[in-house]
Scaffold this motif. Sequence first.
Motif, PDB file in Angstrom:
ATOM      1  N   ARG A 159       0.806  -1.214   0.000  1.00 35.93           N
ATOM      2  CA  ARG A 159       0.000   0.000   0.000  1.00 35.93           C
ATOM      3  C   ARG A 159       0.841   1.268   0.000  1.00 35.93           C
ATOM      4  O   ARG A 159       0.301   2.373   0.035  1.00 35.93           O
ATOM      5  N   CYS A 160       2.170   1.146   0.014  1.00 33.11           N
ATOM      6  CA  CYS A 160       3.049   2.312   0.022  1.00 33.11           C
ATOM      7  C   CYS A 160       3.048   2.978  -1.350  1.00 33.11           C
ATOM      8  O   CYS A 160       2.822   2.324  -2.385  1.00 33.11           O
ATOM      9  N   ALA A 161       3.318   4.276  -1.379  1.00 36.43           N
ATOM     10  CA  ALA A 161       3.279   5.022  -2.641  1.00 36.43           C
ATOM     11  C   ALA A 161       4.472   4.724  -3.536  1.00 36.43           C
ATOM     12  O   ALA A 161       4.446   5.057  -4.716  1.00 36.43           O
ATOM     13  N   VAL A 162       5.528   4.103  -3.000  1.00 40.94           N
ATOM     14  CA  VAL A 162       6.699   3.755  -3.801  1.00 40.94           C
ATOM     15  C   VAL A 162       6.938   2.255  -3.672  1.00 40.94           C
ATOM     16  O   VAL A 162       6.496   1.630  -2.708  1.00 40.94           O
ATOM     17  N   VAL A 205       7.805   7.823   4.331  1.00 35.46           N
ATOM     18  CA  VAL A 205       8.418   7.717   3.007  1.00 35.46           C
ATOM     19  C   VAL A 205       7.434   8.164   1.927  1.00 35.46           C
ATOM     20  O   VAL A 205       7.791   8.918   1.007  1.00 35.46           O
ATOM     21  N   SER A 206       6.188   7.733   2.043  1.00 34.57           N
ATOM     22  CA  SER A 206       5.174   8.091   1.047  1.00 34.57           C
ATOM     23  C   SER A 206       4.889   9.589   1.045  1.00 34.57           C
ATOM     24  O   SER A 206       4.707  10.206  -0.022  1.00 34.57           O
ATOM     25  N   LYS A 207       4.852  10.207   2.237  1.00 34.57           N
ATOM     26  CA  LYS A 207       4.417  11.599   2.330  1.00 34.57           C
ATOM     27  C   LYS A 207       5.548  12.602   2.138  1.00 34.57           C
ATOM     28  O   LYS A 207       5.333  13.667   1.554  1.00 34.57           O
ATOM     29  N   ARG A 238       9.940  11.818  -1.009  1.00 29.62           N
ATOM     30  CA  ARG A 238      10.104  11.965  -2.466  1.00 29.62           C
ATOM     31  C   ARG A 238      11.102  10.925  -3.007  1.00 29.62           C
ATOM     32  O   ARG A 238      12.009  11.228  -3.775  1.00 29.62           O
ATOM     33  N   ASP A 266      15.388   4.499   2.302  1.00 32.60           N
ATOM     34  CA  ASP A 266      14.808   5.027   1.063  1.00 32.60           C
ATOM     35  C   ASP A 266      15.845   5.886   0.359  1.00 32.60           C
ATOM     36  O   ASP A 266      16.841   6.309   0.971  1.00 32.60           O
ATOM     37  N   LEU A 298       7.061   3.867   6.752  1.00 39.28           N
ATOM     38  CA  LEU A 298       6.699   3.819   5.334  1.00 39.28           C
ATOM     39  C   LEU A 298       5.709   4.923   4.974  1.00 39.28           C
ATOM     40  O   LEU A 298       5.728   5.441   3.849  1.00 39.28           O
ATOM     41  N   GLN A 299       4.835   5.305   5.910  1.00 39.75           N
ATOM     42  CA  GLN A 299       3.967   6.447   5.652  1.00 39.75           C
ATOM     43  C   GLN A 299       4.778   7.723   5.482  1.00 39.75           C
ATOM     44  O   GLN A 299       4.477   8.548   4.611  1.00 39.75           O
TER      45      GLN A 299
END
Length: 428
Positions: free
Chosen positions: A320-323, A354-356, A359, A380, A351-352
Amino acid sequence: MASPRLPAAISAPFEARTWRALGYVLIGLPLSVCWFALSVAFVSAGAGLLITFLGVPILAGALAMCRGFGAVERARARALLDFDVKAPEPVRGKTGGAFSWMGAMLKNGASWRHLLYAILHMPWAIFGFTVTVALWGWGWSLFTYPLWQWVFPAYVGQDGIQLYGDGTHNFYLDSPFETGVTSAIGLLFVLVGPWVLRGIVAVDRLLVSGLLGPSRLASRVTELESDRGLVVDTAAADLRRIERDLHDGPQARLASLAMDLGLAKEKLAEDPKAAAVMVDEAHGEVKVALQELRDLARGIHPAVLTDRGLDAALSSVASRCAVPVSVDVDLPARPVAAIEGIAYFTVSELLQNVSKHARARRAWVDVWRAGDRLMLQVRDDGVGGAEAAAGRSLAGLSDRVGAVDGVLAVDSPAGGPTTVTVELPWRA
């Protein structure tokens, strides 16, 4: 361009740290003699008078006096050695009276450690003072000998420092070669002196921290009390969050759904088609409410974590992570549920972040066991700059991890990459 620094072996005699340590040692001798004399005198008097009641207040007062000496020594170490030691807990009687205070003082371990410091520090202060003054005195006097060698022929009536003399034969350090060798030996003493001095004050640091600070047990109790307060505050915050999420999400949606179903019931007889449309919309609302409840339950404790462990649960979070996230879990067994849950929510929040904020293009999660520690690492390739400062999400994570004797370390230089390493106790 920054100017090149001198090697530590050469710059040590001129550093402020060295001169502060010298001041600490020089001041320490007269103070330690005073502490020793007063402590021995009053404790001896109190112990000798214990056969009468007078010995009890004298002995309690002597211990209180030693605690005052300890306060002076902690302040001296803080000012001259940049070494801060917390004061032990103050002595309080159970009932608040004088007799209660005297009993508490006599039973207080920290007070007796202060007395032990006053007794033990004097011989060490004498040794440190003697060695330091000898090294510094001989070192600087011999090093500067070429500057003041003229004093001997001018005022003493001899050619220089006398190394040997028996009435018929005399040997003086007066030639240029001998003067140069003397200065070189003095330079050696000057360069060695600061390191010997630092070794002496290192022992002083041990004495101050070991005898004048709170005991390990008291420090541990204070830490556990702080952690307990943190756990209580965190649990209360989680309950408020769950209540808010329920009120703003599923509860509001179900209330709206009940009203829509009531309207559909009223229209069922007179306009079946409109009622069917409303029921269909209500069915969609039910699906959304169920999904919100599932998400909320996952936020409390995901079923996949209970059923299948960290590997499957973290893989689910990573999906569910953005990357794109690579997950590598290498555990011989499962830790206790509490530690497993903290590990899961720690990685989830990282991980949230990282997503927010990161970049990043990719992220990696590694979980393994090292001895009696559960290790987590989230990396990351983002812009970096993450900090565990107060008010940041990482600070909250650090507090939660610390509440179970864990450690969170952040390595995130500007421009990236970012690596967050977490150590948790392994409790199988």
